[in-house]
Enzyme design. Structure first.
Site, PDB file in Angstrom:
ATOM      1  N   ARG A  15       0.829  -1.205   0.000  1.00  0.00           N
ATOM      2  CA  ARG A  15       0.000   0.000   0.000  1.00  0.00           C
ATOM      3  C   ARG A  15       0.871   1.267   0.000  1.00  0.00           C
ATOM      4  O   ARG A  15       0.998   1.942  -1.018  1.00  0.00           O
ATOM      5  CB  ARG A  15      -0.946  -0.009   1.208  1.00  0.00           C
ATOM      6  CG  ARG A  15      -2.125   0.970   1.081  1.00  0.00           C
ATOM      7  CD  ARG A  15      -1.772   2.406   1.450  1.00  0.00           C
ATOM      8  NE  ARG A  15      -1.377   2.557   2.846  1.00  0.00           N
ATOM      9  CZ  ARG A  15      -0.986   3.699   3.364  1.00  0.00           C
ATOM     10  NH1 ARG A  15      -0.921   4.794   2.618  1.00  0.00           N
ATOM     11  NH2 ARG A  15      -0.597   3.772   4.620  1.00  0.00           N
ATOM     12  N   HIS A 210      10.008   7.296   8.252  1.00  0.00           N
ATOM     13  CA  HIS A 210      10.627   7.393   6.929  1.00  0.00           C
ATOM     14  C   HIS A 210      12.108   7.723   7.083  1.00  0.00           C
ATOM     15  O   HIS A 210      12.542   8.232   8.122  1.00  0.00           O
ATOM     16  CB  HIS A 210       9.905   8.441   6.085  1.00  0.00           C
ATOM     17  CG  HIS A 210       8.580   7.977   5.566  1.00  0.00           C
ATOM     18  ND1 HIS A 210       8.071   8.377   4.345  1.00  0.00           N
ATOM     19  CD2 HIS A 210       7.653   7.138   6.087  1.00  0.00           C
ATOM     20  CE1 HIS A 210       6.901   7.800   4.149  1.00  0.00           C
ATOM     21  NE2 HIS A 210       6.623   7.055   5.185  1.00  0.00           N
ATOM     22  N   CYS A 241       5.150   9.815   0.646  1.00  0.00           N
ATOM     23  CA  CYS A 241       3.852  10.460   0.792  1.00  0.00           C
ATOM     24  C   CYS A 241       3.623  11.433  -0.349  1.00  0.00           C
ATOM     25  O   CYS A 241       4.431  12.344  -0.553  1.00  0.00           O
ATOM     26  CB  CYS A 241       3.763  11.206   2.122  1.00  0.00           C
ATOM     27  SG  CYS A 241       2.224  12.109   2.326  1.00  0.00           S
ATOM     28  N   ASN A 250       9.623   4.675   3.208  1.00  0.00           N
ATOM     29  CA  ASN A 250       9.648   4.148   4.565  1.00  0.00           C
ATOM     30  C   ASN A 250      10.989   3.471   4.815  1.00  0.00           C
ATOM     31  O   ASN A 250      11.705   3.103   3.898  1.00  0.00           O
ATOM     32  CB  ASN A 250       8.553   3.078   4.714  1.00  0.00           C
ATOM     33  CG  ASN A 250       7.172   3.642   4.621  1.00  0.00           C
ATOM     34  OD1 ASN A 250       6.753   4.394   5.479  1.00  0.00           O
ATOM     35  ND2 ASN A 250       6.454   3.267   3.575  1.00  0.00           N
TER      36      ASN A 250
END
Length: 302
Positions: A15, A210, A241, A250
Site C-alpha cells: 500500500r 521514513h 507520501c 519508509n
C-alpha cells in the site's frame, strides 16, 4: 526501560510502498504476488490496499480486485486504508478484516492532505469506527507528521499525544506514529513517545518512520528503548507520501529485520526471503532495492 523481547512488523510495501509509483498502474497480479510473497516470508500483518478514490491515488484503483484475489495465508492479517465510510463499505464487501484511518498532528498538513482540520478529520472518523465495530472489523489509526511537518516545521509532542489519544478513545486498537518526512532524530523521537505514552498505552503505539535523512533506524532504536514493540516498514524501502514534498520511502523492512536480529529481538520473519522479495518487486518496477542490507547481502533466489 528494557528492549522488547519480540516486535510485530507491520508491512507497508503493497500500500504505502506502491501508492506513489509514477506512470502506469502496477499490475494487479504483481501486487497480489508481492502480498503473497511477503506473507510466505513470515510477515503476519500486511497493509495490502487502500480504498480511496482512484482520482486521488490512481495506483490503488484496483483495491477490490487485490483484496478478493489474494491467496490468504492462515494467521496473516491483510488490512486496508479506508479514509471514509464509502471506502469502508467497499473494503467490507471485499472481505477486509482490518482497516485504517489517518489523521495528522499538523493542522496545515491535515488541510493539504485531506482538506479539513484535525478536529474535522476526527469527527469524520466517528461513524466509520462505529460501522467497523458493528461489522467486527478492527481499526488502526495513523498520525502523520509526528516529528516534523513540511509546512509547519517542528511539531510539539503534546500535539501528537492529543491526536493519538483521540483516535485511541474512538476505538482504534493501535496508533501508528508517522515521521512522514523523515526529519526526526532519536531524542525527538523519545520525547514524542514519552508524551504520547501518557495518553495511550505503550503496547498500542507503533512507529512508522521514513528514512529521508538516514535517521529511521536510529530513531527506531530510540523508541524501542521506550517500549515500542510495533514497527511499520516497507520491503525494499518502497514508498513515500504524495502530499509531502521530498519525503523518501519508509524504512526498509530488511534493514529493520537486521537491526532487530542484532538486538536479539524475535520477529518470526525470514530476512533472506524478504531480501529476495525486495529484489523481485524492484525488478518489476525497474530499479534497485532501497535497502542497504539487501544491497550488502545480495539476492539468493528469484
Amino acid at each position: 526501560m528494557a528492549l522488547p523481547t519480540s516486535v510485530k512488523l507491520f508491512e507497508m510495501a503493497p500500500r504505502d510502498g506502491l501508492q506513489n509509483e509514477p506512470g502506469d498502474m502496477v499490475p494487479t497480479a504483481t501486487k497480489m504476488a508481492l502480498i503473497e510473497r511477503l506473507a510466505k516470508a513470515g510477515l503476519a500483518h500486511i497493509e495490502a490496499a487502500s480504498f480511496v478514490s482512484p482520482k486521488w491515488v490512481p495506483q490503488m484503483g484496483d483495491a477490490t480486485e487485490v483484496m478478493t484475489g489474494i491467496d490468504r495465508r492462515p494467521g496473516v492479517v491483510y488490512s486496508a486504508l479506508t479514509p471514509n465510510l464509502k471506502g469502508l463499505e467497499n473494503a467490507l464487501s471485499a472481505g477486509v478484516e482490518e482497516v485504517a484511518v489517518f489523521g495528522a498532528a499538523s493542522e496545515t498538513f491535515s488541510q493539504k492532505n485531506i482538506n479539513c482540520s484535525i478536529a474535522e478529520s476526527l469527527a469524520r472518523f466517528a461513524p466509520l469506527l462505529e460501522r467497523a465495530n458493528d461489522a467486527g472489523v478492527r481499526v488502526r489509526g495513523y498520525v502523520s507528521c509526528v516529528l516534523g511537518c513540511p509546512y509547519e516545521g517542528e511539531i510539539a509532542p503534546h500535539k501528537v499525544a492529543e491526536v493519538a489519544k483521540a483516535l485511541y478513545e474512538m476505538g482504534c486498537y493501535e496508533i501508528s506514529l508517522g515521521d512522514t518526512i523523515g526529519v526526526g532524530t532519536p531524542l525527538a523521537a523519545k520525547r514524542m513517545i514519552e508524551a504520547t505514552r501518557q495518553q495511550v498505552p505503550i503496547e498500542c503505539l507503533a512507529a512508522h518512520f521514513h528514512d529521508t535523512y538516514g535517521m529511521a533506524l536510529a530513531n527506531l532504536y530510540a523508541v524501542l528503548e521506550e517500549g515500542v514493540s510495533v514497527i511499520d516498514a516497507s520491503t525494499a524501502g518502497l514508498g513515500g507520501c504524495p502530499y509531502a514534498k521530498g519525503a523518501s520511502g519508509n524504512v526498509a523492512t530488511e534493514d529493520v529485520l537486521y537491526l532487530l536480529a542484532g538486538l536479539g529481538i524475535d520477529t518470526g520473519v525470514d530476512l533472506q526471503a524478504v531480501i529476495d522479495t525486495g529484489y523481485w518487486i524492484t525488478g518489476e518496477l525497474g530499479r534497485q532495492p532501497g535497502s542497504r542490507v539487501a544491497l550488502a547481502k545480495g539476492r539468493v533466489s528469484a
